[in-house]
Write an enzyme that holds these catalytic residues in place. Sequence first.
Site, PDB file in Angstrom:
ATOM      1  N   ASP A  37       0.824  -1.214   0.000  1.00 34.04           N
ATOM      2  CA  ASP A  37       0.000   0.000   0.000  1.00 34.04           C
ATOM      3  C   ASP A  37       0.859   1.265   0.000  1.00 34.04           C
ATOM      4  O   ASP A  37       1.973   1.257   0.505  1.00 34.04           O
ATOM      5  CB  ASP A  37      -0.918  -0.030   1.233  1.00 34.04           C
ATOM      6  CG  ASP A  37      -2.125   0.885   1.068  1.00 34.04           C
ATOM      7  OD1 ASP A  37      -2.344   1.398  -0.052  1.00 34.04           O
ATOM      8  OD2 ASP A  37      -2.847   1.087   2.061  1.00 34.04           O
ATOM      9  N   HIS A  54       2.324   3.371  -8.979  1.00 29.05           N
ATOM     10  CA  HIS A  54       2.128   1.940  -9.254  1.00 29.05           C
ATOM     11  C   HIS A  54       3.304   1.382 -10.056  1.00 29.05           C
ATOM     12  O   HIS A  54       3.750   0.261  -9.847  1.00 29.05           O
ATOM     13  CB  HIS A  54       0.817   1.708 -10.009  1.00 29.05           C
ATOM     14  CG  HIS A  54      -0.393   2.117  -9.229  1.00 29.05           C
ATOM     15  ND1 HIS A  54      -0.563   1.767  -7.920  1.00 29.05           N
ATOM     16  CD2 HIS A  54      -1.482   2.859  -9.564  1.00 29.05           C
ATOM     17  CE1 HIS A  54      -1.718   2.266  -7.478  1.00 29.05           C
ATOM     18  NE2 HIS A  54      -2.286   2.942  -8.458  1.00 29.05           N
ATOM     19  N   LEU A 148      10.537 -20.450  -4.780  1.00 29.66           N
ATOM     20  CA  LEU A 148       9.512 -19.587  -4.185  1.00 29.66           C
ATOM     21  C   LEU A 148       8.217 -19.570  -5.005  1.00 29.66           C
ATOM     22  O   LEU A 148       8.247 -19.417  -6.228  1.00 29.66           O
ATOM     23  CB  LEU A 148      10.057 -18.151  -4.104  1.00 29.66           C
ATOM     24  CG  LEU A 148       9.062 -17.081  -3.644  1.00 29.66           C
ATOM     25  CD1 LEU A 148       8.915 -17.110  -2.121  1.00 29.66           C
ATOM     26  CD2 LEU A 148       9.488 -15.694  -4.099  1.00 29.66           C
TER      27      LEU A 148
HETATM   28  C1  IPE Z   1      -5.533  -2.666  -0.185  1.00 25.07           C
HETATM   29  O1  IPE Z   1      -5.193  -1.339  -0.325  1.00 25.07           O
HETATM   30  C2  IPE Z   1      -5.514  -3.352  -1.511  1.00 25.07           C
HETATM   31  C3  IPE Z   1      -4.216  -3.528  -2.123  1.00 25.07           C
HETATM   32  C4  IPE Z   1      -3.056  -3.222  -1.592  1.00 25.07           C
HETATM   33  C5  IPE Z   1      -4.245  -4.132  -3.413  1.00 25.07           C
HETATM   34  P1  IPE Z   1      -6.281  -0.191  -0.473  1.00 25.07           P
HETATM   35  O2  IPE Z   1      -5.514   1.069  -0.623  1.00 25.07           O
HETATM   36  O3  IPE Z   1      -7.241  -0.536  -1.527  1.00 25.07           O
HETATM   37  O4  IPE Z   1      -7.005  -0.263   0.938  1.00 25.07           O
HETATM   38  P2  IPE Z   1      -7.912   0.805   1.692  1.00 25.07           P
HETATM   39  O5  IPE Z   1      -8.946   1.287   0.716  1.00 25.07           O
HETATM   40  O6  IPE Z   1      -7.004   1.907   2.124  1.00 25.07           O
HETATM   41  O7  IPE Z   1      -8.477   0.059   2.847  1.00 25.07           O
HETATM   42  C1  IPE Z   2      -1.554   0.299  -3.305  1.00 26.28           C
HETATM   43  O1  IPE Z   2      -1.350   1.663  -3.348  1.00 26.28           O
HETATM   44  C2  IPE Z   2      -1.839  -0.307  -4.653  1.00 26.28           C
HETATM   45  C3  IPE Z   2      -3.209  -0.695  -4.863  1.00 26.28           C
HETATM   46  C4  IPE Z   2      -4.182  -0.641  -3.994  1.00 26.28           C
HETATM   47  C5  IPE Z   2      -3.548  -1.193  -6.176  1.00 26.28           C
HETATM   48  P1  IPE Z   2      -2.567   2.690  -3.351  1.00 26.28           P
HETATM   49  O2  IPE Z   2      -2.934   2.985  -4.768  1.00 26.28           O
HETATM   50  O3  IPE Z   2      -3.666   2.219  -2.496  1.00 26.28           O
HETATM   51  O4  IPE Z   2      -1.858   3.959  -2.705  1.00 26.28           O
HETATM   52  P2  IPE Z   2      -2.492   4.970  -1.661  1.00 26.28           P
HETATM   53  O5  IPE Z   2      -2.986   4.140  -0.524  1.00 26.28           O
HETATM   54  O6  IPE Z   2      -3.563   5.712  -2.363  1.00 26.28           O
HETATM   55  O7  IPE Z   2      -1.315   5.826  -1.276  1.00 26.28           O
HETATM   56 MG    MG Z   3      -4.078   2.437  -0.525  1.00 30.21          MG
END
Ligand code: IPE
Ligand code: IPE
Ligand code: MG
Length: 258
Positions: A37, A54, A148
């Site tokens: 995240d 990303h 792995l």
């Molecule tokens: C969780 O992250 C999903 C992934 C890392 C793929 P999100 O960014 O979607 O989670 P919330 O919305 O903050 O809970």
């Molecule tokens: C995690 O990073 C990747 C996915 C959920 C696909 P985010 O896109 O949720 O990044 P933040 O949480 O907005 O910083």
């Molecule tokens: Mg996120």
Amino acid sequence: MINKNKLWKTHNNLSLEERMEIVKKGPIPSHVAIIMDGNGRWARKRALPRIAGHHEGMKTVRKITRLANRLGVKALTLYAFSTENWKRPKKEVDYLMKLPQEFLETFLPELVEENVKVQMMGNQQQLPSYTVDAIKKAINDTKQNNGLILNFALNYGSRAEIMEAVHHVLEDIRNGVMNEKLLNEETFSRYLMTKQLPDPDLLIRTSGEIRLSNFMLWQLAYTELWFTDTLWPDFSEHHFLEAVESYQKRSRRFGGLG
Ligand code: IPE
Ligand code: IPE
Ligand code: MG
């Protein structure tokens, strides 16, 4: 003058290699799951579009996969896209759907070479064909590997997984494939998408959020949890080792007295 050697020695004056050798002497978690995240916030801090975060996060995936493999971790499950992430703007979703292709075009030869076995869990039906094709090719090209297991959770949601398993169990009972009397935690687990994997020993979530966001709710029942404020694109090998070091200091009791 900058001392190059010093730059390498970031933790207790140890280089990555030295730190790894020490960690390898302790218990290595067999299955590590990561909620990757913070890509969006990483990009925002640099005034870049979210998709740049990303893209950068993809490089962390490669780095951490390589390290986990070298450490002797048996399975690494990475939360790449949740069933709730469809709520995001189309442009971002489209980019995320293209990432597996981009990642695998660059890294599949290395994964094959390094004996990594690619797997996926999640609902494939809703994914664009180019996403599924890229993953299927990776699964196929690495199916003989026995190092792995790199398990991508893509269009994965734990509640959806459990509901689907319940429906499947009911259907099997109706069809006489499954005997209701044999239904228990062990047999139910075989209906989940993680049926070939042990439960995670260690869960890592980056970016400072302290929640599970619908990730592996059944499987994480006794997993050790480790959270860091570091955003996924900034997550380094040293952070991963820090998590494993923390895991090694814990006393897992599973409800007993240890
Ligand atoms: C969780 O992250 C999903 C992934 C890392 C793929 P999100 O960014 O979607 O989670 P919330 O919305 O903050 O809970
Ligand atoms: C995690 O990073 C990747 C996915 C959920 C696909 P985010 O896109 O949720 O990044 P933040 O949480 O907005 O910083
Ligand atoms: Mg996120």
